[in-house]
Design an enzyme around this catalytic site. Sequence first.
Site, mmCIF file in Angstrom:
data_model
loop_
_atom_site.group_PDB
_atom_site.id
_atom_site.type_symbol
_atom_site.label_atom_id
_atom_site.label_comp_id
_atom_site.label_asym_id
_atom_site.label_seq_id
_atom_site.Cartn_x
_atom_site.Cartn_y
_atom_site.Cartn_z
ATOM 1 N N ASP A 35 0.894 -1.247 0.121
ATOM 2 C CA ASP A 35 -0.075 -0.082 0.147
ATOM 3 C C ASP A 35 0.977 1.299 -0.033
ATOM 4 O O ASP A 35 2.046 1.224 0.350
ATOM 5 C CB ASP A 35 -0.841 0.195 1.106
ATOM 6 C CG ASP A 35 -1.864 -1.059 1.321
ATOM 7 O OD1 ASP A 35 -2.332 -1.741 0.191
ATOM 8 O OD2 ASP A 35 -2.349 -1.584 2.479
HETATM 9 N N1 URA Z 1 -1.182 -5.837 3.898
HETATM 10 C C1 URA Z 1 -1.870 -4.742 3.860
HETATM 11 O O1 URA Z 1 -2.864 -4.549 4.396
HETATM 12 N N2 URA Z 1 -0.962 -3.764 3.259
HETATM 13 C C2 URA Z 1 0.095 -3.882 2.643
HETATM 14 O O2 URA Z 1 0.760 -2.930 2.086
HETATM 15 C C3 URA Z 1 0.593 -5.233 2.396
HETATM 16 C C4 URA Z 1 -0.114 -6.194 2.953
#
Ligand code: URA
Length: 238
Positions: free
Chosen positions: A104
Amino acid sequence: MSLTRLDKLIAASGLTRSEAAAAIRAGRVAVGGAVITAPETKVEPERGNVTLDGAEILTGLVYIMMNKPAGYISATEDARERCVTELLPQALRRRGVAPAGRLDKDTEGLLLLTDDGQFAHRVISPRHNVRKLYRAEVEGVLDESDAEAFRQGIVLGDGTRCLSAELTIEAPSTALVAVREGKYHQVKRMLASRGKPVRALRRLAVGALWLDETLAAGEWRCLTEAERELIFHNDTSK
Ligand code: URA
């Protein structure tokens, strides 16, 4: 062993195809020490040892680990957001290097990038069972019932069932979380379903490959062949 036209290979190092052809015709390119002047000459990229003006160029596939900073999305282009590939030199972007899996925008840590589509698929697909290890800081206090719920397989708010995962409590609001699949916002949604929203998330390891902590946020380096292999081993103990 695959054969590629020399002008195509040189172009992948950051020139246009016609610039590459002109450089070859001008005698600026050597393969295995011998100058080649015909752009259409077929060469084996895996053998390497291709130089432009005496400097070796990357010819094989490229495998990169990046310490992803917050504020960048895991994509190659976007109209509004900054993309992780902006942290790479133009020559690598032109080769089509892209993230192998997504973190993310606000997640930091180990991100793999490559121009090898099959490798990226192996990393991402749950069928290959590659373990991804995160450190999560949450709101609230974690306890053993959270760890047990992760072992059993969390059911997300929309009813999606996750595979069994590991949660190891490090401090009242910090845990290591290991998952073997990559659903959208997975770790955040798993912890949110326990009433413990994530405040910060960092990926530490993919398979048995750990983030090189000497890389500052935004820095990257190529993986060795041995490191590439580590990705497909699941023992993350250092
Ligand atoms: N899980 C998440 O919620 N975000 C990420 O960036 C990676 C795994």
